[in-house]
Enzyme design. Structure first.
Site, mmCIF file in Angstrom:
data_model
loop_
_atom_site.group_PDB
_atom_site.id
_atom_site.type_symbol
_atom_site.label_atom_id
_atom_site.label_comp_id
_atom_site.label_asym_id
_atom_site.label_seq_id
_atom_site.Cartn_x
_atom_site.Cartn_y
_atom_site.Cartn_z
ATOM 1 N N VAL A 12 0.826 -1.205 0.000
ATOM 2 C CA VAL A 12 0.000 0.000 0.000
ATOM 3 C C VAL A 12 0.863 1.258 0.000
ATOM 4 O O VAL A 12 0.563 2.234 -0.715
ATOM 5 C CB VAL A 12 -0.980 0.003 1.195
ATOM 6 C CG1 VAL A 12 -0.260 -0.037 2.526
ATOM 7 C CG2 VAL A 12 -1.915 1.203 1.139
ATOM 8 N N HIS A 65 4.693 -9.959 14.105
ATOM 9 C CA HIS A 65 3.701 -9.414 13.189
ATOM 10 C C HIS A 65 4.105 -8.090 12.562
ATOM 11 O O HIS A 65 3.983 -7.915 11.352
ATOM 12 C CB HIS A 65 2.384 -9.232 13.940
ATOM 13 C CG HIS A 65 1.252 -8.726 13.104
ATOM 14 N ND1 HIS A 65 0.789 -9.403 11.994
ATOM 15 C CD2 HIS A 65 0.474 -7.610 13.220
ATOM 16 C CE1 HIS A 65 -0.215 -8.734 11.459
ATOM 17 N NE2 HIS A 65 -0.410 -7.631 12.170
ATOM 18 N N HIS A 94 1.605 -10.378 17.102
ATOM 19 C CA HIS A 94 0.149 -10.471 17.045
ATOM 20 C C HIS A 94 -0.287 -11.567 18.002
ATOM 21 O O HIS A 94 0.250 -12.677 17.971
ATOM 22 C CB HIS A 94 -0.319 -10.781 15.623
ATOM 23 C CG HIS A 94 -1.771 -10.490 15.419
ATOM 24 N ND1 HIS A 94 -2.767 -11.267 15.962
ATOM 25 C CD2 HIS A 94 -2.400 -9.493 14.739
ATOM 26 C CE1 HIS A 94 -3.948 -10.770 15.623
ATOM 27 N NE2 HIS A 94 -3.753 -9.692 14.884
ATOM 28 N N GLY A 139 -8.317 -4.250 8.676
ATOM 29 C CA GLY A 139 -8.868 -3.088 7.998
ATOM 30 C C GLY A 139 -7.998 -1.861 8.157
ATOM 31 O O GLY A 139 -6.799 -1.947 8.415
ATOM 32 N N ARG A 188 -2.281 -4.745 21.719
ATOM 33 C CA ARG A 188 -1.737 -6.055 21.368
ATOM 34 C C ARG A 188 -0.619 -6.516 22.289
ATOM 35 O O ARG A 188 -0.495 -7.706 22.569
ATOM 36 C CB ARG A 188 -1.256 -6.030 19.916
ATOM 37 C CG ARG A 188 -2.406 -6.032 18.928
ATOM 38 C CD ARG A 188 -1.925 -5.902 17.507
ATOM 39 N NE ARG A 188 -3.044 -6.011 16.586
ATOM 40 C CZ ARG A 188 -2.948 -5.807 15.278
ATOM 41 N NH1 ARG A 188 -1.784 -5.483 14.741
ATOM 42 N NH2 ARG A 188 -4.007 -5.921 14.495
ATOM 43 N N TRP A 245 -2.128 -9.613 2.934
ATOM 44 C CA TRP A 245 -2.427 -10.480 4.080
ATOM 45 C C TRP A 245 -3.184 -9.738 5.176
ATOM 46 O O TRP A 245 -3.646 -10.365 6.134
ATOM 47 C CB TRP A 245 -1.132 -11.048 4.648
ATOM 48 C CG TRP A 245 -0.390 -11.907 3.674
ATOM 49 C CD1 TRP A 245 0.686 -11.554 2.902
ATOM 50 C CD2 TRP A 245 -0.686 -13.267 3.323
ATOM 51 N NE1 TRP A 245 1.078 -12.598 2.117
ATOM 52 C CE2 TRP A 245 0.264 -13.669 2.356
ATOM 53 C CE3 TRP A 245 -1.653 -14.182 3.742
ATOM 54 C CZ2 TRP A 245 0.262 -14.937 1.794
ATOM 55 C CZ3 TRP A 245 -1.643 -15.450 3.194
ATOM 56 C CH2 TRP A 245 -0.706 -15.822 2.235
ATOM 57 N N ALA A 246 -3.295 -8.415 5.062
ATOM 58 C CA ALA A 246 -3.967 -7.643 6.112
ATOM 59 C C ALA A 246 -5.450 -7.982 6.139
ATOM 60 O O ALA A 246 -6.160 -7.794 5.154
ATOM 61 C CB ALA A 246 -3.768 -6.147 5.866
ATOM 62 N N ARG A 256 2.257 -0.552 18.042
ATOM 63 C CA ARG A 256 1.312 -0.011 17.056
ATOM 64 C C ARG A 256 -0.133 -0.308 17.443
ATOM 65 O O ARG A 256 -0.478 -1.434 17.812
ATOM 66 C CB ARG A 256 1.597 -0.638 15.679
ATOM 67 C CG ARG A 256 0.584 -0.237 14.603
ATOM 68 C CD ARG A 256 0.945 -0.842 13.273
ATOM 69 N NE ARG A 256 0.820 -2.283 13.241
ATOM 70 C CZ ARG A 256 -0.288 -2.946 12.887
ATOM 71 N NH1 ARG A 256 -1.381 -2.275 12.571
ATOM 72 N NH2 ARG A 256 -0.310 -4.256 12.846
ATOM 73 N N GLU A 299 -11.227 -2.760 16.934
ATOM 74 C CA GLU A 299 -10.142 -3.703 17.217
ATOM 75 C C GLU A 299 -9.436 -3.279 18.495
ATOM 76 O O GLU A 299 -9.770 -2.269 19.110
ATOM 77 C CB GLU A 299 -9.171 -3.773 16.031
ATOM 78 C CG GLU A 299 -9.793 -4.378 14.788
ATOM 79 C CD GLU A 299 -8.810 -4.524 13.642
ATOM 80 O OE1 GLU A 299 -7.620 -4.177 13.829
ATOM 81 O OE2 GLU A 299 -9.213 -4.978 12.566
ATOM 82 N N SER A 311 3.160 -7.898 1.947
ATOM 83 C CA SER A 311 2.399 -8.045 3.184
ATOM 84 C C SER A 311 0.999 -7.456 3.108
ATOM 85 O O SER A 311 0.107 -7.892 3.838
ATOM 86 C CB SER A 311 3.168 -7.378 4.341
ATOM 87 O OG SER A 311 4.356 -8.074 4.623
ATOM 88 N N GLU A 323 5.846 0.061 6.714
ATOM 89 C CA GLU A 323 6.442 -0.636 7.848
ATOM 90 C C GLU A 323 7.950 -0.473 7.921
ATOM 91 O O GLU A 323 8.540 -0.560 9.006
ATOM 92 C CB GLU A 323 6.088 -2.126 7.798
ATOM 93 C CG GLU A 323 6.432 -2.875 9.065
ATOM 94 C CD GLU A 323 5.931 -4.305 9.073
ATOM 95 O OE1 GLU A 323 6.261 -5.024 10.036
ATOM 96 O OE2 GLU A 323 5.215 -4.707 8.127
#
Length: 548
Positions: free
Chosen positions: A35, A366, A256, A70, A305, A66-67, A401, A135, A63, A390
Site C-alpha cells: 500500500v 507481526h 500479534h 482493515g 496487542r 495479508w492484512a 502499534r 479492534e 504483506s 512498515e
C-alpha cells in the site's frame, strides 16, 4: 552508548558481488509494491514524475494482501481525530511523536476516501453507509474493512489496477534491492538490484534516480514464527543501515496475539486470526475454558496487542503449553462465514471449524514499529532517501502499534513524500564508486538465526537470553558465502537482527512490545528513542535521544 562492547558481529557495508552490469534511469525509484509503495507511485505521477516501482516478487505478493482487519480512520461523525490520537498514544506507551500522530489522524480520513475513489470497495450496510468495527486498543468503531476479513487483498487490487492504468509507471518484478547509490556529496541517487531468475552477474543492475523511496515492508522473517510472508526479510532497513542512515525503535516488534496454531501449519509464516474477530465478540480462553484476559485490562481481549500477547504468554508459561484458544462459537456459523470468510476457510482447511470448535492460537511476530527514522515528510537522515510504511519509523507507533493504523500510515505518509519530492527534486547525478566492505553469509544460516531470535529476543527477553542470541549472531556472521538471492536475504536478516538485539539489550525496561523479564516495569529514564547506525568499520553504534 556503543554496542561494540557487545558480542555482536561486524556487518557488511555493501552486499558482495553487487556491481551493476546494466543501468536504467528514472525520476524516482520506489522499492516495494504494498500500500505504501503503490500509493507513493500514484501520487508521484500526479506530480508529473516518471516512476519505477521495484518489487521483490509479484506486485500482489507482499504483506498488504495479508492484512485482514482493515484501516483505522475517523469516518463516523460521532468519532473525532482527538479520540483516535488518544488511543494511538495510549497504545504507544509514551513514545509516540504527537506531531506525527496528529498528521495521521487528521489527514487519514481524506486518504481513505481517495482510496475509495481509486476503486477500493469497503463493506457497507444496506443503506450504503460504511460498516465500521472495533479492534484492540480502540474505544470507538473506526475500522473500515472489505470482503469481511480481506481488506488487504481489496486495497492491493485497487492500487494494482490504478498503477497498471498509468503507462508512465514502470514495474520491475522479481527484483531484490541490494544497496543505495549516492552522489559525491552523499545524496541518494539510485539503487543496485538483482533481477531474480537471472545469472548472478548479469542479473545485477542499477536504477539511477533523483530520489529513492523505500517501501519494502517489515522484517518478520527474523523469527521462526511470523504472520509475515517469506519475503519480509528486512531488506529496506538493512539497505538503509549499510548506507549510513539512522534507524530507530527496532526493539519494538509487535507480536500479534492470535496466529493460528495447528500441526497442519508448519511453515514460518502462520495464518493470522484477525483482531476483528475479537472485536466482534470472540473470547480468549485457556485449556479449561476460562477467559484469562478479564481482569487484566479494562478492555479484556481488546486491550492493546502487547498487553494481550503478554497475557497469553503468561498462560503458556504457567501451563507449559504452546497455544491457548479463541472461542468464536457463540457468534454463529452464518455470521462467521459472512464476516470472516478468509479465516473460516483457512481454519477449516487445517481441520478446525470455528463455528463448532475452539481455534488454537499463539503470538507470532507481526509488525515492526521501528525502522528507518523519518521526519513528517518521510525524509530519512540521508538526503534524497525517503521511507514509508512498515520499513519506516515516522513516530506514529511508539512502543506498540495501534491495530489497523499501519495501512493508514502508508496512505498518509506516501502522499506527503510525493509532495516533498516534487517541491525540490534536483537533477540526476552520477553515483560514486562503492568502496565499503562487501560480503554475505550463507543462506543456510537463516533457520539458525530465526530460532536464536525466537528463543532469546522474541516475546520475552532478558540479559542472558539476549547475550546468547548475540553470541549466535556473531557465530553466523563469521561465515561467508558466494553471493546469490538467498544469501543476500540471510545477510539482511543478520543486519536487522543485530540492530534489534543491540537495542533490546540496551533498553533496560519493559515498555509496549519490548518485554524484559529482568526489568519488568517501564522507567522514566528510558522514555526516548535508541538510534542505531553502522559506523565506518561495520560496527553498530547507538545513541539515546530523550523525548522532549
Amino acid at each position: 552508548m556503543n554496542t561494540e562492547r557487545m558480542d555482536l558481529p561486524a556487518l557488511p557495508r555493501r552486499l558482495a558481488a553487487a556491481e551493476p552490469g546494466w543501468t536504467e534511469t528514472t525520476d524516482v525509484v520506489v522499492v516495494g509494491s504494498g500500500v505504501a509503495g503503490l500509493t507513493a507511485a500514484l501520487h508521484l505521477r500526479e506530480q508529473g514524475l516518471h516512476v519505477t516501482v521495484v518489487t521483490k516478487v509479484n506486485i500482489d505478493d507482499g504483506s498488504t494482501r495479508w492484512a485482514q482487519g482493515g484501516i483505522a480512520a475517523v469516518l463516523d461523525p460521532l468519532d473525532t481525530p482527538e479520540a483516535h490520537a488518544f488511543d494511538t498514544e495510549i497504545a504507544g506507551v509514551g513514545l509516540c511523536d504527537p506531531r506525527a500522530v496528529r498528521v495521521l489522524v487528521e489527514e487519514g480520513p481524506a486518504r481513505v476516501r481517495e482510496l475509495m475513489r481509486l476503486g477500493a470497495a469497503f463493506d457497507r450496510h444496506p443503506d450504503g453507509s460504511l460498516m465500521l468495527t472495533r479492534e484492540g486498543g480502540h474505544r470507538a468503531d473506526r475500522i473500515v474493512h472489505a470482503g469481511g476479513d480481506a481488506t488487504g487483498a481489496e486495497v492491493q487490487r485497487a492500487l494494482h489496477e490504478a498503477v497498471h492504468r498509468d503507462p508512465w509507471i514502470r514495474l520491475v518484478e522479481h527484483a531484490l534491492v541490494l544497496d543505495l547509490l549516492r552522489t559525491p556529496n552523499g545524496r541518494a541517487c539510485g539503487i543496485t538490484l538483482h533481477v531474480l531468475g537471472e545469472g548472478t552477474d548479469d542479473g545485477v543492475g542499477a536504477i539511477l534516480a533523483r530520489a529513492v523511496v523505500l517501501a519494502t515492508g517489515g522484517m518478520g522473517q527474523v523469527y521462526s514464527s511470523t504472520t509475515n510472508p517469506s519475503v519480509s526479510t528486512g531488506d529496506g532497513v538493512a539497505l538503509a543501515l549499510r548506507a549510513g542512515a539512522t534507524v530507530t525503535d527496532v526493539e519494538f516488534v509487535q507480536f500479534h496475539p492470535t496466529s493460528f496454531m495447528t500441526a497442519n501449519v508448519t511453515s514460518v509464516q502462520r495464518p493470522l486470526i484477525s483482531e476483528a474477530l475479537r472485536g466482534e465478540g470472540a473470547h480468549l480462553v485457556d485449556e479449561s475454558g476460562k477467559r484469562f484476559m478479564v481482569g487484566q485490562h479494562e478492555l479484556a481481549e481488546l486491550a492493546p496487542r502487547d498487553v494481550v500477547a503478554k497475557g497469553i504468554h503468561r498462560v503458556l508459561r504457567a501451563a507449559g503449553a504452546d497455544h491457548v484458544y479463541l472461542d468464536a462459537r457463540h457468534l454463529g456459523k452464518d455470521f462467521l462465514e459472512q464476516r470472516f470468510p478468509t479465516i473460516v476457510a483457512s481454519t477449516r482447511s487445517a481441520g478446525v471449524d470455528p463455528a463448532t470448535e475452539l481455534i488454537p492460537v499463539a503470538p507470532a511476530a507481526h509488525y515492526a514499529s521501528g525502522g528507518v527514522r523519518t521526519d513528517l515528510h518521510g525524509r530519512s537522515s540521508i538526503d534524497g532517501l525517503y521511507a514509508c510504511g512498515e520499513v519506516a519509523c515516522t513516530g506514529v507507533h511508539g512502543a506498540n502499534r495501534l491495530a489497523s493504523n499501519s495501512l493508514l500510515e502508508g496512505l498518509v505518509f506516501a502522499r506527503r513524500i510525493a509532495e516533498d519530492i516534487a517541491r525540490d527534486l534536483p537533477a540526476q547525478a552520477d553515483p560514486v564508486a562503492a568502496k565499503a566492505d562487501s560480503w554475505v553469509i550463507p543462506a543456510t544460516a537463516r533457520p539458525d538465526l530465526q530460532r536464536a531470535m525466537t528463543r532469546g529476543a522474541g516475546v520475552l527477553r532478558s540479559a542472558d537470553s539476549l547475550a546468547a542470541t548475540a553470541a549466535e549472531l556473531t557465530r553466523l556472521g563469521g561465515e561467508r558465502s558466494r553471493p546469490h538471492n538467498a544469501a543476500w536475504e540471510s545477510t539482511n536478516l543478520l543486519t536487522v537482527a543485530s540492530a534489534l538485539v543491540a537495542a533490546a539489550t540496551t533498553r533496560l525496561e519493559t515498555r509496549g512490545c519490548h518485554w524484559r523479564e529482568d526489568y519488568p516495569t517501564a522507567a522514566d529514564e528510558w522514555r526516548g528513542h535508541l538510534l542505531d547506525a553502522i559506523d565506518s568499520r561495520g560496527r553498530l553504534a547507538q545513541t539515546f535521544e530523550e523525548m522532549g
